[in-house]
Design a protein around this motif. Structure first.
Motif, PDB file in Angstrom:
ATOM      1  N   SER A 128       0.793  -1.220   0.000  1.00 13.55           N
ATOM      2  CA  SER A 128       0.000   0.000   0.000  1.00 13.55           C
ATOM      3  C   SER A 128       0.832   1.280   0.000  1.00 13.55           C
ATOM      4  CB  SER A 128      -0.956   0.019   1.197  1.00 13.55           C
ATOM      5  OG  SER A 128      -0.218  -0.100   2.412  1.00 13.55           O
ATOM      6  N   ALA A 129       2.093   1.229   0.428  1.00 10.89           N
ATOM      7  CA  ALA A 129       2.898   2.456   0.519  1.00 10.89           C
ATOM      8  C   ALA A 129       4.377   2.118   0.474  1.00 10.89           C
ATOM      9  CB  ALA A 129       2.561   3.222   1.801  1.00 10.89           C
ATOM     10  N   GLU A 130       5.155   3.099   0.049  1.00  8.92           N
ATOM     11  CA  GLU A 130       6.612   2.997   0.130  1.00  8.92           C
ATOM     12  C   GLU A 130       7.123   4.163   0.983  1.00  8.92           C
ATOM     13  OE1 GLU A 130       8.567   3.416  -3.589  1.00  8.92           O
ATOM     14  OE2 GLU A 130       7.259   5.023  -4.289  1.00  8.92           O
ATOM     15  N   TYR A 131       8.278   3.965   1.574  1.00  9.87           N
ATOM     16  CA  TYR A 131       8.786   4.942   2.533  1.00  9.87           C
ATOM     17  C   TYR A 131      10.208   5.349   2.154  1.00  9.87           C
ATOM     18  CZ  TYR A 131       4.904   2.914   5.156  1.00  9.87           C
ATOM     19  OH  TYR A 131       3.668   2.450   5.529  1.00  9.87           O
ATOM     20  N   ARG A 132      10.465   6.631   2.406  1.00 10.44           N
ATOM     21  CA  ARG A 132      11.826   7.124   2.161  1.00 10.44           C
ATOM     22  C   ARG A 132      12.703   6.969   3.394  1.00 10.44           C
ATOM     23  NH1 ARG A 132      11.832  13.053   0.145  1.00 10.44           N
ATOM     24  NH2 ARG A 132      10.473  13.262   1.973  1.00 10.44           N
ATOM     25  N   HIS A 133      12.098   7.124   4.579  1.00 14.65           N
ATOM     26  CA  HIS A 133      12.869   7.036   5.820  1.00 14.65           C
ATOM     27  C   HIS A 133      12.044   6.318   6.887  1.00 14.65           C
ATOM     28  CE1 HIS A 133      14.522  10.641   3.742  1.00 14.65           C
ATOM     29  NE2 HIS A 133      15.673  10.122   4.145  1.00 14.65           N
ATOM     30  N   VAL A 134      12.422   5.094   7.167  1.00 16.99           N
ATOM     31  CA  VAL A 134      11.824   4.336   8.268  1.00 16.99           C
ATOM     32  C   VAL A 134      12.922   4.105   9.303  1.00 16.99           C
ATOM     33  CG1 VAL A 134      10.711   2.193   8.975  1.00 16.99           C
ATOM     34  CG2 VAL A 134      10.091   3.261   6.804  1.00 16.99           C
ATOM     35  N   LEU A 135      12.643   4.532  10.516  1.00 20.13           N
ATOM     36  CA  LEU A 135      13.624   4.448  11.601  1.00 20.13           C
ATOM     37  C   LEU A 135      13.170   3.426  12.634  1.00 20.13           C
ATOM     38  CD1 LEU A 135      16.175   5.687  13.036  1.00 20.13           C
ATOM     39  CD2 LEU A 135      14.565   7.202  14.236  1.00 20.13           C
ATOM     40  N   VAL A 136      14.115   2.591  13.074  1.00 18.61           N
ATOM     41  CA  VAL A 136      13.874   1.659  14.182  1.00 18.61           C
ATOM     42  C   VAL A 136      14.414   2.324  15.446  1.00 18.61           C
ATOM     43  CG1 VAL A 136      14.260  -0.657  15.089  1.00 18.61           C
ATOM     44  CG2 VAL A 136      14.093  -0.293  12.604  1.00 18.61           C
ATOM     45  N   ALA A 137      13.517   2.568  16.417  1.00 16.72           N
ATOM     46  CA  ALA A 137      13.891   3.291  17.641  1.00 16.72           C
ATOM     47  C   ALA A 137      13.732   2.382  18.856  1.00 16.72           C
ATOM     48  CB  ALA A 137      13.028   4.544  17.794  1.00 16.72           C
ATOM     49  N   PHE A 138      14.643   2.563  19.848  1.00 18.41           N
ATOM     50  CA  PHE A 138      14.657   1.727  21.061  1.00 18.41           C
ATOM     51  C   PHE A 138      14.565   2.632  22.280  1.00 18.41           C
ATOM     52  CE2 PHE A 138      16.956  -0.433  17.738  1.00 18.41           C
ATOM     53  CZ  PHE A 138      16.500  -1.743  17.799  1.00 18.41           C
ATOM     54  N   GLN A 139      13.749   2.174  23.254  1.00 20.66           N
ATOM     55  CA  GLN A 139      13.627   2.908  24.520  1.00 20.66           C
ATOM     56  C   GLN A 139      13.360   1.927  25.652  1.00 20.66           C
ATOM     57  OE1 GLN A 139      11.181   6.432  24.590  1.00 20.66           O
ATOM     58  NE2 GLN A 139      10.690   6.169  26.788  1.00 20.66           N
TER      59      GLN A 139
END
Length: 241
Positions: A128-139
């Protein structure tokens, strides 16, 4: 005394013979001898003419039936077969990005100053969509150690990400706090095309002077261009001793 026949008697006999011959010829004409021959000739001609006429009539009557038996050649083009309608398949159902985190024994079990524990994060994009910037974040929230609230609080951890280009490990951001960071404050990330799959390798180490205790690690997936999460976050169990 015998009678002698002279020239005169000979002439008389000849005359009588001529008269007899003439009479015979006259009788033949009177009774139709010569006309009979003519009649035979006329009958033959009529029969021949009738035969020719009959043959012509037979030929004329046979010609139409022969023509009727032979069908005329058709100049029309052959009729094409009717088109077959095929059902149009429905469009594929829309799918969205999903994410999984794989660890040893399904959790992170660390020892202060000990070896790091490695795990992987896999992103599977939908159609359904494409992404330019996908970030994996940890907390992770601050640890509450065995000694009570606040004991052993502090960073005390080192998170690294494997860099495939250089073949080495690079420091990654690991936020330790009790409040959530808004997605709009994150930046960076990598592109992810439709139906693409991306797997990232990480490892977490507890430093020698860090806290002990247990607190879950929350892994989020953020589209930094849209300032929002693109998949449900994953919660990992964690303990440090």
């Amino acid at each position: 005394m015998p009678v002698s026949r002279g020239p005169r008697n000979a002439l008389g006999a000849a005359a009588v013979a001529a008269v007899l011959l003439t009479g015979a010829t006259g009788c033949g004409e009177k009774h139709g001898t010569a006309p009979a021959a003519a009649s035979v000739s006329a009958s033959a001609e009529a029969s021949a003419s009738a035969s020719v006429s009959a043959a012509a009539a037979v030929s004329a009557s046979a010609s139409p039936s022969t023509a009727a038996a032979t069908p005329p050649a058709s100049s029309a083009s052959p009729t094409p077969p009717p088109a077959v309608s095929r059902p149009v398949p429905p469009p594929p159902a829309q799918t969205r990005l999903t994410a999984t985190v794989d660890t040893r024994d399904g959790r992170l079990a660390l020892v202060r100053g000990g070896a790091p524990q490695e795990f992987t994060v896999t992103l599977r994009n939908g159609n359904s969509a494409e992404y330019r910037h996908v970030l994996v974040a940890f907390q992770m929230e601050m640890l509450v150690g065995e000694g009570g609230a606040g004991a052993g609080s502090g960073p005390g951890f080192l998170l690294e990400r494997f860099d495939g280009a250089s073949g080495g490990w690079r420091p990654a951001d690991f936020r330790i706090a009790n409040d959530a960071k808004p997605p709009a404050l994150f930046s960076g990330g990598s592109p992810l095309a439709r139906e693409a799959v991306r797997t990232e390798r990480y490892r977490l180490r507890a430093t020698a002077g860090g806290p002990t205790g247990s607190s879950p690690v929350v892994v989020s997936f953020i589209d930094t261009d849209a300032d929002g999460e693109v998949a449900a976050h994953v919660v990992l169990g964690h303990s440090t001793r």
